[in-house]
Design a protein around this motif. Sequence first.
Motif, PDB file in Angstrom:
ATOM      1  N   UNK A 129       0.853  -1.190   0.000  1.00  0.00           N
ATOM      2  CA  UNK A 129       0.000   0.000   0.000  1.00  0.00           C
ATOM      3  C   UNK A 129       0.886   1.236   0.000  1.00  0.00           C
ATOM      4  N   UNK A 130       0.336   2.337  -0.473  1.00  0.00           N
ATOM      5  CA  UNK A 130       1.031   3.615  -0.416  1.00  0.00           C
ATOM      6  C   UNK A 130       0.317   4.513   0.585  1.00  0.00           C
ATOM      7  N   UNK A 131       1.107   5.147   1.446  1.00  0.00           N
ATOM      8  CA  UNK A 131       0.546   5.938   2.539  1.00  0.00           C
ATOM      9  C   UNK A 131       0.462   7.412   2.162  1.00  0.00           C
ATOM     10  N   UNK A 132      -0.739   7.950   2.089  1.00  0.00           N
ATOM     11  CA  UNK A 132      -0.897   9.386   1.868  1.00  0.00           C
ATOM     12  C   UNK A 132      -0.470  10.163   3.111  1.00  0.00           C
ATOM     13  N   UNK A 133      -0.801   9.611   4.251  1.00  0.00           N
ATOM     14  CA  UNK A 133      -0.372  10.181   5.530  1.00  0.00           C
ATOM     15  C   UNK A 133       0.272   9.075   6.346  1.00  0.00           C
ATOM     16  N   UNK A 134       1.292   9.447   7.109  1.00  0.00           N
ATOM     17  CA  UNK A 134       2.000   8.437   7.872  1.00  0.00           C
ATOM     18  C   UNK A 134       2.577   9.049   9.142  1.00  0.00           C
ATOM     19  N   UNK A 135       2.338   8.387  10.229  1.00  0.00           N
ATOM     20  CA  UNK A 135       2.873   8.791  11.529  1.00  0.00           C
ATOM     21  C   UNK A 135       2.822   7.556  12.414  1.00  0.00           C
ATOM     22  N   UNK A 136       3.297   7.682  13.634  1.00  0.00           N
ATOM     23  CA  UNK A 136       3.271   6.548  14.552  1.00  0.00           C
ATOM     24  C   UNK A 136       1.847   6.059  14.779  1.00  0.00           C
ATOM     25  N   UNK A 137       0.916   6.974  14.989  1.00  0.00           N
ATOM     26  CA  UNK A 137      -0.469   6.575  15.252  1.00  0.00           C
ATOM     27  C   UNK A 137      -1.156   6.049  14.003  1.00  0.00           C
ATOM     28  N   UNK A 138      -0.894   6.677  12.853  1.00  0.00           N
ATOM     29  CA  UNK A 138      -1.503   6.224  11.595  1.00  0.00           C
ATOM     30  C   UNK A 138      -1.021   4.818  11.244  1.00  0.00           C
ATOM     31  N   UNK A 139       0.271   4.561  11.427  1.00  0.00           N
ATOM     32  CA  UNK A 139       0.822   3.236  11.126  1.00  0.00           C
ATOM     33  C   UNK A 139       0.196   2.170  12.022  1.00  0.00           C
ATOM     34  N   UNK A 140      -0.005   2.497  13.287  1.00  0.00           N
ATOM     35  CA  UNK A 140      -0.627   1.546  14.212  1.00  0.00           C
ATOM     36  C   UNK A 140      -2.054   1.233  13.772  1.00  0.00           C
ATOM     37  N   UNK A 141      -2.784   2.266  13.339  1.00  0.00           N
ATOM     38  CA  UNK A 141      -4.151   2.060  12.848  1.00  0.00           C
ATOM     39  C   UNK A 141      -4.161   1.213  11.582  1.00  0.00           C
ATOM     40  N   UNK A 142      -3.215   1.508  10.664  1.00  0.00           N
ATOM     41  CA  UNK A 142      -3.134   0.740   9.425  1.00  0.00           C
ATOM     42  C   UNK A 142      -2.824  -0.729   9.704  1.00  0.00           C
ATOM     43  N   UNK A 143      -1.866  -0.969  10.594  1.00  0.00           N
ATOM     44  CA  UNK A 143      -1.484  -2.350  10.920  1.00  0.00           C
ATOM     45  C   UNK A 143      -2.646  -3.119  11.529  1.00  0.00           C
ATOM     46  N   UNK A 144      -3.391  -2.467  12.410  1.00  0.00           N
ATOM     47  CA  UNK A 144      -4.522  -3.136  13.046  1.00  0.00           C
ATOM     48  C   UNK A 144      -5.633  -3.407  12.049  1.00  0.00           C
ATOM     49  N   UNK A 145      -5.919  -2.419  11.187  1.00  0.00           N
ATOM     50  CA  UNK A 145      -6.986  -2.578  10.199  1.00  0.00           C
ATOM     51  C   UNK A 145      -6.656  -3.702   9.217  1.00  0.00           C
ATOM     52  N   UNK A 146      -5.401  -3.731   8.750  1.00  0.00           N
ATOM     53  CA  UNK A 146      -5.014  -4.772   7.796  1.00  0.00           C
ATOM     54  C   UNK A 146      -4.993  -6.140   8.466  1.00  0.00           C
ATOM     55  N   UNK A 147      -4.531  -6.190   9.706  1.00  0.00           N
ATOM     56  CA  UNK A 147      -4.509  -7.456  10.432  1.00  0.00           C
ATOM     57  C   UNK A 147      -5.915  -8.023  10.573  1.00  0.00           C
ATOM     58  N   UNK A 148      -6.870  -7.175  10.931  1.00  0.00           N
ATOM     59  CA  UNK A 148      -8.263  -7.622  11.070  1.00  0.00           C
ATOM     60  C   UNK A 148      -8.802  -8.107   9.723  1.00  0.00           C
ATOM     61  N   UNK A 149      -8.495  -7.369   8.654  1.00  0.00           N
ATOM     62  CA  UNK A 149      -8.977  -7.723   7.319  1.00  0.00           C
ATOM     63  C   UNK A 149      -8.399  -9.062   6.870  1.00  0.00           C
ATOM     64  N   UNK A 150      -7.075  -9.247   7.022  1.00  0.00           N
ATOM     65  CA  UNK A 150      -6.438 -10.479   6.572  1.00  0.00           C
ATOM     66  C   UNK A 150      -6.889 -11.671   7.398  1.00  0.00           C
ATOM     67  N   UNK A 151      -7.098 -11.469   8.685  1.00  0.00           N
ATOM     68  CA  UNK A 151      -7.590 -12.564   9.520  1.00  0.00           C
ATOM     69  C   UNK A 151      -8.985 -12.987   9.065  1.00  0.00           C
ATOM     70  N   UNK A 152      -9.786 -12.012   8.681  1.00  0.00           N
ATOM     71  CA  UNK A 152     -11.136 -12.309   8.205  1.00  0.00           C
ATOM     72  C   UNK A 152     -11.097 -13.034   6.871  1.00  0.00           C
ATOM     73  N   UNK A 153     -10.188 -12.611   5.976  1.00  0.00           N
ATOM     74  CA  UNK A 153     -10.153 -13.161   4.622  1.00  0.00           C
ATOM     75  C   UNK A 153      -9.448 -14.516   4.552  1.00  0.00           C
ATOM     76  N   UNK A 154      -8.241 -14.589   5.096  1.00  0.00           N
ATOM     77  CA  UNK A 154      -7.438 -15.804   4.917  1.00  0.00           C
ATOM     78  C   UNK A 154      -6.747 -16.244   6.206  1.00  0.00           C
ATOM     79  N   UNK A 155      -7.285 -15.819   7.330  1.00  0.00           N
ATOM     80  CA  UNK A 155      -6.627 -16.083   8.605  1.00  0.00           C
ATOM     81  C   UNK A 155      -6.329 -17.548   8.861  1.00  0.00           C
ATOM     82  N   UNK A 156      -7.215 -18.439   8.435  1.00  0.00           N
ATOM     83  CA  UNK A 156      -7.018 -19.866   8.713  1.00  0.00           C
ATOM     84  C   UNK A 156      -5.847 -20.452   7.933  1.00  0.00           C
ATOM     85  N   UNK A 157      -5.389 -19.746   6.902  1.00  0.00           N
ATOM     86  CA  UNK A 157      -4.280 -20.245   6.079  1.00  0.00           C
ATOM     87  C   UNK A 157      -2.941 -19.600   6.445  1.00  0.00           C
ATOM     88  N   UNK A 158      -2.942 -18.644   7.362  1.00  0.00           N
ATOM     89  CA  UNK A 158      -1.723 -17.889   7.657  1.00  0.00           C
ATOM     90  C   UNK A 158      -0.981 -18.435   8.860  1.00  0.00           C
TER      91      UNK A 158
END
Length: 244
Positions: free
Chosen positions: A34-63
């Motif tokens: 992904x490309x970050x339009x905005x990036x900071x310590x808090x934004x990165x933490x939010x991005x990591x959590x959002x993507x983690x939740x998404x990937x767990x929902x989509x393919x979590x059983x295979x990871x």
Amino acid sequence: LVCTAPLISQVTLTAGLRGVLTATPQDAEVVMDAQAKQLSTSVAAQNNQALSDFMQQQVGSYLNGSPHFSIQPSPIHVSSLRSGDQLQLIGDSMQASAAHVKVIAGRLPHDSGDEVEMAMTPGSADAIQATLGKEFTTTIGFFGSPAPISATMKLRLVGLFIPTPGDPFWHGETFGPAIQGEFTLYKALMSNDGFLDALTRLEEQVDAGPLLDKPDLLWYYHFNVSQIKMADLDDLIGRLNTAQ
């Protein structure tokens, strides 16, 4: 015996699939970029959590485990480099990286500070005549009103290292210089957290908007190959397509 052939066929096909996925370490992973339009310590933490939740929902059983995360800004020109030459900063977890490098001199970058600490290979440092402790500067651009805002970011060479040869942790990256025509692209290792901290401080100083040059954010997810069966293939492909 009637049931034996389908069972053997299933085992053979599953072994074949696992063979493909384990041909190289990179074959057993999926990369989210992904490309970050905005990036900071808090934004990165939010991005990591959002993507983690998404990937767990989509393919979590295979990871298998948590992703390997890397921040890679666009190549930059820094002070002391020849005109046209650039520096590619490659971010990683320093705690994780320590087991995959040999530190020749100095140390690996710290995870916080108002300047970006970096480490280079001895050959790269020699090529740009940089010794430990040398400070560099670069310009970071932000969208502003009514005009873009420029701010100076400091970088400091704190270590010389060699990545473990052939180590899949680095995804083929050697950190050696790349010749691009008449110019050279140098590589340096930095701390993800250290870069985020320095960038956040810089943004607060200039009251900046979105970044003009969007950094790449890479997440490397590893498949749990031992648990993937041939019967799972269509489901896995469908889930990966949905995740794109």
